[in-house]
Scaffold this motif. Sequence first.
Motif, PDB file in Angstrom:
ATOM      1  N   ASN A   8       0.836  -1.196   0.000  1.00  8.96           N
ATOM      2  CA  ASN A   8       0.000   0.000   0.000  1.00  8.96           C
ATOM      3  C   ASN A   8       0.875   1.252   0.000  1.00  8.96           C
ATOM      4  O   ASN A   8       2.101   1.176  -0.070  1.00  8.96           O
ATOM      5  N   MET A  14      -0.508  -5.130   0.997  1.00 11.05           N
ATOM      6  CA  MET A  14      -1.951  -4.998   0.906  1.00 11.05           C
ATOM      7  C   MET A  14      -2.642  -6.246   1.470  1.00 11.05           C
ATOM      8  O   MET A  14      -2.339  -7.372   1.085  1.00 11.05           O
ATOM      9  N   GLY A  15      -3.558  -6.029   2.417  1.00 13.26           N
ATOM     10  CA  GLY A  15      -4.320  -7.127   2.992  1.00 13.26           C
ATOM     11  C   GLY A  15      -3.631  -7.841   4.128  1.00 13.26           C
ATOM     12  O   GLY A  15      -4.208  -8.759   4.713  1.00 13.26           O
ATOM     13  N   HIS A  21      -4.616   0.525   6.114  1.00 15.10           N
ATOM     14  CA  HIS A  21      -5.602   1.030   5.166  1.00 15.10           C
ATOM     15  C   HIS A  21      -5.309   0.435   3.790  1.00 15.10           C
ATOM     16  O   HIS A  21      -4.304  -0.232   3.569  1.00 15.10           O
ATOM     17  N   TYR A  22      -6.224   0.719   2.836  1.00 13.67           N
ATOM     18  CA  TYR A  22      -6.128   0.148   1.494  1.00 13.67           C
ATOM     19  C   TYR A  22      -5.784   1.218   0.456  1.00 13.67           C
ATOM     20  O   TYR A  22      -6.293   1.189  -0.657  1.00 13.67           O
ATOM     21  N   SER A  23      -4.939   2.158   0.791  1.00  9.92           N
ATOM     22  CA  SER A  23      -4.506   3.160  -0.180  1.00  9.92           C
ATOM     23  C   SER A  23      -3.453   2.523  -1.085  1.00  9.92           C
ATOM     24  O   SER A  23      -2.321   2.284  -0.665  1.00  9.92           O
ATOM     25  N   TYR A  24      -3.829   2.272  -2.330  1.00 13.56           N
ATOM     26  CA  TYR A  24      -2.937   1.613  -3.286  1.00 13.56           C
ATOM     27  C   TYR A  24      -2.618   2.622  -4.388  1.00 13.56           C
ATOM     28  O   TYR A  24      -3.446   2.901  -5.255  1.00 13.56           O
ATOM     29  N   GLU A 165      -6.959   6.939  -5.724  1.00 16.10           N
ATOM     30  CA  GLU A 165      -8.231   6.284  -6.039  1.00 16.10           C
ATOM     31  C   GLU A 165      -9.282   7.252  -6.569  1.00 16.10           C
ATOM     32  O   GLU A 165     -10.174   6.863  -7.325  1.00 16.10           O
ATOM     33  N   LEU A 273     -10.546  -3.391  -6.792  1.00 15.96           N
ATOM     34  CA  LEU A 273     -11.009  -4.094  -5.603  1.00 15.96           C
ATOM     35  C   LEU A 273     -10.245  -5.384  -5.347  1.00 15.96           C
ATOM     36  O   LEU A 273     -10.205  -5.866  -4.215  1.00 15.96           O
ATOM     37  N   TYR A 275      -7.236  -5.759  -5.109  1.00 18.59           N
ATOM     38  CA  TYR A 275      -6.109  -5.493  -4.214  1.00 18.59           C
ATOM     39  C   TYR A 275      -6.551  -5.325  -2.765  1.00 18.59           C
ATOM     40  O   TYR A 275      -5.706  -5.295  -1.867  1.00 18.59           O
ATOM     41  N   ASN A 276      -7.843  -5.205  -2.534  1.00 16.67           N
ATOM     42  CA  ASN A 276      -8.346  -5.025  -1.167  1.00 16.67           C
ATOM     43  C   ASN A 276      -8.618  -6.366  -0.511  1.00 16.67           C
ATOM     44  O   ASN A 276      -9.723  -6.624  -0.033  1.00 16.67           O
ATOM     45  N   SER A 277      -7.645  -7.235  -0.521  1.00 12.84           N
ATOM     46  CA  SER A 277      -7.806  -8.529   0.128  1.00 12.84           C
ATOM     47  C   SER A 277      -7.718  -8.356   1.632  1.00 12.84           C
ATOM     48  O   SER A 277      -7.088  -7.431   2.135  1.00 12.84           O
TER      49      SER A 277
END
Length: 610
Positions: A8, A14-15, A21-24, A165, A273, A275-277
């Motif tokens: 991230n 990520m995950g 957080h999920y800021s990619y 995003e 989405l 990547y939001n594992s």
Amino acid sequence: WMNVFSDNFWGQEMGSRGAQHYSYRPLTTLTFRWNVVLFGWDTFSFHVINLLLHALCSLLMTLVAHSLVRKTASKETTKKGTANSWIVAGIAGVLFAVHPVHTEAVANIVCRAELLCCVFWCLGFLVYVNEILPSSAKGVALGTRQVASWILVALFTVLSVASKEQGIMLLPTLASVDLIFNGGVVEVISGFLCCNNSNNDSSSSQSQSDDKHPTTSSAAKNKQRSKPDLRSLKKRKEELKHPCSTPQQTLLQSSLRVGVLVMLFSAVYAYRLTYNSGGPMKMDLKTNPANHIEDAVFRVLNKSYYVFLHAWLLVFPAQLCCDWSSFGIELIEEWSDFRNVQTLSLFFALVYGLYLLIFGSERTRPLRHTCLCALALTIATFLPASGAFLEVGFVVAERVLYLPCAGACIIFAALCEHAVSSCGSEENNALQDENTVNKKAKKTPLKCKSAYKVYCGVVLVVVLMCTRTWLRNSEWSSVGMLYKSGLKVLPGNAKLHHNYATTLPHTKEAEYHFRTAIHIYPYYASAYVNLGVNLANTGRLDQALIIWEDGLAKWRERPIIGSDPVVLATNLGIGNINSGNYAVARKYFEECLRYDPHKALCKQKLSMLG
């Protein structure tokens, strides 16, 4: 380097369990790495690149404003419309460049994400409006150029999303602009709601006037028929030249393009989405207190008030703050709270503005279409940050207004240009009624006088914005000044008290701010850590141990992912060793290893204890 595409924005996988957080944003992270490779770790180079990116964004936003106004003006005029479009674009571009709310996005190195997102957003917008969005007379023949344009729009969308995003909202913005310009959706809505009433009123009034003055009415009709309407003839000529361009067909063509945009949006969103594992992020209460309100109604009221604050910062950016979270803004817990009136006033102004833009006169059609597109830009780009669909990790953030601010600047510039045009025409018409001699000699001074007043107002606004931006930049010159200025705006912000205390030496003032932060938010683990360090460094180890124990107990009541419990347990272990309490120290080192099994310092201390 390949970790950029799996981690991230803060370097966490990520995950993973430690991800907060999920800021990619891999593209933004890559630019930071290129920055280090080319110029080293000197922060000056980071600031220079951010400043250059902001200059590029301002230029691109000028072109975006020009494209919007030119599209609407091209249906009415040619040379005059083009000249007006550059006036609006110039005002909007300058105002965007100097707006104080952008200080955070430019001065804060991390906010390069906003700048890169804006660059690719503008490029995608310009390609669509200038290449894909045809006039209603030209149709939509799918040639090689248009296919390449669609590919570029998709590419710029992906690059914008890879920067931040928020970039995915380029596609809904393009859909709105297409429907307004080519789909005639405004005319469809206004016609659907007003057609029957207007027809009934006009037919009844016409029959009454014919009965009262039959001779005059017939004479007027004959006179009207005798005068050819040049605008109608020109419109008819265009229809004969392009017989396929009917309103129904242009709406259908626009709907087809919107369908492609919807599919592209779905594809990019679905891929993002992936990547939001992992499970949902568990945010700390101080990050955004409104997310933790159990009553749904008051949760909506608080989040709506945050929307009002964002809008107010666009219009009146007098009080700016680097961090609006951590209870700096008191929660709305009663219906009688005056802030609910402020929120209602915003939505009332929005609804009333939409009413005027949709049902306005035909004479102001270019202005209405420009303002509608600019409003769509503002709303669409702000929607992800509003918290309406997803929980966000902030209360108010000036950085998220970087893109929405462009729409507000375009609306302001378009209204100023319209004020110049309308004032000049009204004064000239009045002059024609009063004087029949030397008309041309007297028209120009009056019109120039009106324009002078409006443009003086624009200059005044720009000067005020520049002054506020200059002052705000001085507050960003050091960390201590930044947090101190924030406390002047939000004295009840626990995070600002804590962060400001960390910039101070181990003094009574620092201790005061640490204790204030804990008083505002009793579960602030970092404040317990640093307050204990402050006490230990001033010879009060016994008090420091009590503070650390309280902090660890509070964390156990409300655990949040992070390193705070590890630091608290480690400090308690070391502190008890220094106090001679070896058995207690062992207990805390063992607890530390439960939170972080790889903590080398705890392992070392345990082995020393035997």
